[in-house]
Design a protein around this motif. Sequence first.
Motif, short mmCIF file in Angstrom:
data_model
loop_
_atom_site.label_atom_id
_atom_site.label_comp_id
_atom_site.label_asym_id
_atom_site.label_seq_id
_atom_site.Cartn_x
_atom_site.Cartn_y
_atom_site.Cartn_z
N ARG A 142 22.01 69.57 26.88
CA ARG A 142 20.82 69.33 25.77
C ARG A 142 21.33 68.99 24.55
O ARG A 142 20.89 68.15 23.81
CB ARG A 142 20.22 70.69 25.67
CG ARG A 142 18.95 71.09 26.54
CD ARG A 142 18.22 72.19 26.20
NE ARG A 142 18.83 73.37 25.79
CZ ARG A 142 19.23 74.31 26.63
NH1 ARG A 142 18.85 74.20 28.11
NH2 ARG A 142 19.91 75.66 26.35
N SER A 156 22.26 65.25 24.66
CA SER A 156 21.05 64.36 25.04
C SER A 156 20.53 64.49 23.28
O SER A 156 20.18 63.37 22.83
CB SER A 156 20.12 64.81 25.75
OG SER A 156 18.79 64.37 25.63
N ARG A 157 20.26 65.42 22.55
CA ARG A 157 19.99 65.31 21.26
C ARG A 157 20.76 64.61 20.20
O ARG A 157 20.37 64.10 19.19
CB ARG A 157 19.89 67.07 20.54
CG ARG A 157 18.61 67.74 21.34
CD ARG A 157 19.05 69.16 20.92
NE ARG A 157 17.70 69.95 21.48
CZ ARG A 157 17.76 71.29 21.54
NH1 ARG A 157 18.84 71.91 21.67
NH2 ARG A 157 16.65 71.90 22.15
N ARG A 207 22.60 62.05 21.16
CA ARG A 207 22.27 60.58 21.42
C ARG A 207 21.27 60.05 20.96
O ARG A 207 20.69 58.96 19.99
CB ARG A 207 22.37 60.17 22.96
CG ARG A 207 23.62 60.50 23.61
CD ARG A 207 23.72 59.78 25.13
NE ARG A 207 22.58 60.62 25.95
CZ ARG A 207 22.98 61.31 26.58
NH1 ARG A 207 24.25 61.93 26.59
NH2 ARG A 207 21.96 62.27 27.54
N ASN A 208 20.16 60.98 21.01
CA ASN A 208 18.79 60.68 20.37
C ASN A 208 18.82 60.75 18.82
O ASN A 208 18.26 59.61 18.27
CB ASN A 208 17.67 61.73 20.88
CG ASN A 208 17.48 61.56 22.27
OD1 ASN A 208 17.44 60.50 22.93
ND2 ASN A 208 16.94 62.75 22.85
N LEU A 209 19.39 61.63 18.10
CA LEU A 209 19.39 61.58 16.88
C LEU A 209 20.41 60.31 16.31
O LEU A 209 19.83 59.95 15.31
CB LEU A 209 20.37 62.92 16.32
CG LEU A 209 20.48 63.17 14.82
CD1 LEU A 209 19.18 63.22 14.12
CD2 LEU A 209 21.46 64.20 14.81
N ASP A 233 20.45 57.51 17.77
CA ASP A 233 19.87 56.25 17.78
C ASP A 233 18.45 56.22 16.78
O ASP A 233 18.22 55.01 16.01
CB ASP A 233 19.34 56.15 19.28
CG ASP A 233 20.22 55.99 20.40
OD1 ASP A 233 21.18 55.66 19.95
OD2 ASP A 233 19.73 56.35 21.63
N ASP A 234 18.08 57.19 16.42
CA ASP A 234 16.85 57.43 15.64
C ASP A 234 17.32 57.07 14.25
O ASP A 234 16.52 56.21 13.58
CB ASP A 234 16.50 58.86 15.82
CG ASP A 234 15.48 58.91 16.86
OD1 ASP A 234 15.11 58.42 17.79
OD2 ASP A 234 15.12 60.21 17.11
N SER A 237 18.14 53.37 13.58
CA SER A 237 17.11 52.30 13.44
C SER A 237 15.96 52.66 12.37
O SER A 237 14.96 52.02 12.31
CB SER A 237 15.98 52.32 14.97
OG SER A 237 15.71 53.75 14.96
N ARG A 286 15.58 62.88 8.61
CA ARG A 286 15.78 63.38 10.03
C ARG A 286 16.82 64.15 10.33
O ARG A 286 16.80 65.09 11.18
CB ARG A 286 15.58 62.05 11.17
CG ARG A 286 14.41 61.29 11.19
CD ARG A 286 14.66 60.08 11.91
NE ARG A 286 13.17 59.17 11.88
CZ ARG A 286 12.90 58.63 12.94
NH1 ARG A 286 13.64 58.31 13.90
NH2 ARG A 286 12.01 57.46 12.41
N ARG A 289 28.64 57.32 15.87
CA ARG A 289 28.16 56.58 16.80
C ARG A 289 28.94 55.50 17.59
O ARG A 289 29.07 55.48 18.85
CB ARG A 289 26.95 55.82 16.29
CG ARG A 289 25.89 55.33 17.45
CD ARG A 289 24.56 54.84 16.86
NE ARG A 289 23.51 54.58 17.72
CZ ARG A 289 23.23 53.26 18.03
NH1 ARG A 289 23.88 52.23 17.30
NH2 ARG A 289 22.45 53.14 18.92
#
Length: 254
Positions: free
Chosen positions: A88, A91-92, A94-96, A98-99, A102, A111, A238
């Motif tokens: 988890r 995954s969080r 990577r999402n953070l 990426d968000d 952008s 965020r 990143r």
Amino acid sequence: MVADSLSVAAAAAVLGVHPQRIHQRIREGSLPAERVGHQWAVDASDLHRIKNQTRPGRPLSPRSAWDLLAVAANAPEASKLSPSARSRARSRLRNLLDDVASADLDDAAARLTSALRNRANRALFAASPRDLPDLREDERIHLSGVSLRESNMSAGDLVEGYLPASRLGAFVDDYLLSPASHARANVVLHVIPADAAHPAHSSLIDMVQSPLALAADLAEHGGVRERDEALRSLSDLRARLADKTPADRGTNHG
């Protein structure tokens, strides 16, 4: 009005509320403000933090926030997490990343601060400038944020760091620290609650100096330079993760 401060009416416009609500928050102490003549002056950085806190997005629990920090730091403590918690957190992360990559500056900082808000309780204090060198050398505090060279911020007049809540009382007493507004504070403490125990706390000094923790600390300051450096730190993280193969990410530290 002093530099970087707003009137009550301007602060209300920023937050999209009635000026009466700003006065209410000043009275109850949830919005620091300073008297300038017959008016209240509200620091713009305090407004940024409040605005970020009210944006959509549920903060992670203290446990999940430290899971994320451990995985982002590639720390040995990440191997002590359960496989599901580790998955988890990855995954969080990577999402953070990426968000944030952008998003514009304000949204990216919001965020980040929202996601990791519960890692510790941020407290502002005023200390005698003569005590700042001793504060930096005190073994009870783990320097972070603008106090790190990696922040690229010149902060000789401010000390920032983490410490457990169990040490806060004695620390405050030893240096005669007094609660302060953002404009007056020269000590920023990230206080880890006693009920937020996590394996990562055993190597706290390494954790709070990691790129993700550094970015979160800087973003909470609210200034443009600090937020710029926060995004630079996230960009470096990143890029570092992108250089690893999927096998590397799956095998490092369990």
